[in-house]
Design a protein around this motif. Structure first.
Motif, PDB file in Angstrom:
ATOM      1  N   ARG A  41       0.924  -1.184  -0.087  1.00 45.84           N
ATOM      2  CA  ARG A  41       0.237  -0.010   0.131  1.00 45.84           C
ATOM      3  C   ARG A  41       0.956   1.220  -0.045  1.00 45.84           C
ATOM      4  N   ARG A  42       2.291   1.125   0.297  1.00 41.45           N
ATOM      5  CA  ARG A  42       3.062   2.255   0.337  1.00 41.45           C
ATOM      6  C   ARG A  42       3.856   2.545  -0.812  1.00 41.45           C
ATOM      7  N   VAL A  43       3.661   1.525  -1.871  1.00 43.21           N
ATOM      8  CA  VAL A  43       4.769   1.626  -2.971  1.00 43.21           C
ATOM      9  C   VAL A  43       4.539   2.946  -3.752  1.00 43.21           C
ATOM     10  N   VAL A  44       3.168   3.497  -3.976  1.00 44.83           N
ATOM     11  CA  VAL A  44       3.055   4.848  -4.564  1.00 44.83           C
ATOM     12  C   VAL A  44       3.739   6.094  -3.797  1.00 44.83           C
ATOM     13  N   ALA A  45       3.533   6.020  -2.619  1.00 43.98           N
ATOM     14  CA  ALA A  45       4.238   7.110  -1.854  1.00 43.98           C
ATOM     15  C   ALA A  45       5.899   7.104  -1.798  1.00 43.98           C
ATOM     16  N   ASN A  46       6.123   5.806  -1.886  1.00 44.85           N
ATOM     17  CA  ASN A  46       7.689   5.583  -1.934  1.00 44.85           C
ATOM     18  C   ASN A  46       8.132   5.955  -3.228  1.00 44.85           C
ATOM     19  N   THR A  47       7.528   5.365  -4.261  1.00 44.96           N
ATOM     20  CA  THR A  47       7.793   5.834  -5.611  1.00 44.96           C
ATOM     21  C   THR A  47       7.696   7.328  -5.975  1.00 44.96           C
ATOM     22  N   GLN A  48       6.806   7.969  -5.269  1.00 44.50           N
ATOM     23  CA  GLN A  48       6.931   9.415  -5.643  1.00 44.50           C
ATOM     24  C   GLN A  48       7.999  10.123  -4.854  1.00 44.50           C
ATOM     25  N   GLN A  55       0.970   0.247  -9.314  1.00 41.95           N
ATOM     26  CA  GLN A  55       1.333   1.193  -8.134  1.00 41.95           C
ATOM     27  C   GLN A  55       2.423   2.182  -8.578  1.00 41.95           C
ATOM     28  N   VAL A  56       3.320   1.490  -9.458  1.00 48.26           N
ATOM     29  CA  VAL A  56       4.507   2.412  -9.978  1.00 48.26           C
ATOM     30  C   VAL A  56       3.965   3.336 -10.916  1.00 48.26           C
ATOM     31  N   LYS A  57       3.131   2.720 -11.900  1.00 48.77           N
ATOM     32  CA  LYS A  57       2.315   3.502 -13.158  1.00 48.77           C
ATOM     33  C   LYS A  57       1.596   4.793 -12.579  1.00 48.77           C
ATOM     34  N   ILE A  58       0.914   4.350 -11.416  1.00 52.28           N
ATOM     35  CA  ILE A  58       0.030   5.260 -10.707  1.00 52.28           C
ATOM     36  C   ILE A  58       0.823   6.494 -10.082  1.00 52.28           C
ATOM     37  N   ALA A  59       1.951   6.209  -9.559  1.00 48.07           N
ATOM     38  CA  ALA A  59       2.856   7.259  -9.153  1.00 48.07           C
ATOM     39  C   ALA A  59       3.782   7.921 -10.079  1.00 48.07           C
ATOM     40  N   GLY A  60       3.722   7.703 -11.535  1.00 48.73           N
ATOM     41  CA  GLY A  60       4.239   8.595 -12.670  1.00 48.73           C
ATOM     42  C   GLY A  60       5.179   7.978 -13.339  1.00 48.73           C
ATOM     43  N   ILE A  61       5.596   6.525 -13.242  1.00 50.56           N
ATOM     44  CA  ILE A  61       6.571   6.000 -14.097  1.00 50.56           C
ATOM     45  C   ILE A  61       6.005   5.187 -14.938  1.00 50.56           C
ATOM     46  N   GLU A  62       6.196   5.528 -16.156  1.00 51.39           N
ATOM     47  CA  GLU A  62       5.697   4.700 -17.452  1.00 51.39           C
ATOM     48  C   GLU A  62       6.453   3.549 -17.873  1.00 51.39           C
ATOM     49  N   LYS A  63       7.736   3.481 -18.038  1.00 53.05           N
ATOM     50  CA  LYS A  63       8.507   2.687 -18.347  1.00 53.05           C
ATOM     51  C   LYS A  63       8.777   1.583 -17.044  1.00 53.05           C
TER      52      LYS A  63
END
Length: 133
Positions: free
Chosen positions: A81-88, A118-126
Motif C-alpha cells: 500500500r506504500r509503493v505509490v508514496a515511496n515511488t513518488q 502502483q508504480v505507474k500510478i506514481a508516475g513512472i511509465e517505463k
C-alpha cells in the motif's frame, strides 16, 4: 670532292631528350590553364551545434519481490500500500522515468501486477520486469 668516313664511336646517333621534355611541359601548362575550377552546386546543410553538456544517466527505481511477496524498494522493505508514496518520494529526489521490478520465479503474478500498477500510478511509465530464477 673527298668524302670523309665517320668511323669513330663519338659520332654515333644519339637521341636528344630536350625537345620531348619541352613538349611535355608545354602540354602540362596547357592542361593546367584550361582546367576549369567550377564549384559544384549542392545543398547547404545546417548541422546542429555540438552540445557539450551531457546529462548524467538517470538512476532507475529498483524494486525486488521475493517468493513470499515481500517488496523491497532500493534496499528497504515496503508494504504494497506504500509503493505509490515511496515511488513518488524517489521521483522527487531523482530524475528518472524507468523502474525495474525483479521478481522471484515463485512470486504470485498478482503481486507483481499490483506493484506495476502502483508504480505507474506514481508516475513512472517505463516499467520492466525481471524474473529471478
Amino acid at each position: 670532292m673527298k668524302r670523309k668516313k665517320h668511323t669513330s664511336a663519338d659520332d654515333e646517333a644519339q637521341i636528344d631528350m630536350t625537345p620531348m621534355l619541352d613538349i611535355v611541359f608545354i602540354m602540362l601548362i596547357f592542361f593546367i590553364v584550361t582546367t576549369s575550377f567550377v564549384k559544384e552546386k549542392g545543398l547547404d546543410v545546417n548541422r546542429p551545434e555540438n552540445n557539450t553538456k551531457t546529462d548524467k544517466p538517470s538512476k532507475s527505481l529498483s524494486i525486488r519481490i521475493d517468493a513470499n511477496g515481500t517488496i523491497m524498494m532500493n534496499g528497504r522493505e515496503v508494504d504494497i500500500r506504500r509503493v505509490v508514496a515511496n515511488t513518488q518520494t524517489f521521483l522527487a529526489e531523482n530524475n528518472t522515468d524507468s523502474a525495474g521490478i525483479q521478481a522471484d520465479k515463485d512470486t504470485e503474478h498478482g503481486v507483481v501486477v499490483e506493484v506495476m500498477n502502483q508504480v505507474k500510478i506514481a508516475g513512472i511509465e517505463k516499467v520492466s520486469v525481471l524474473v529471478k530464477s
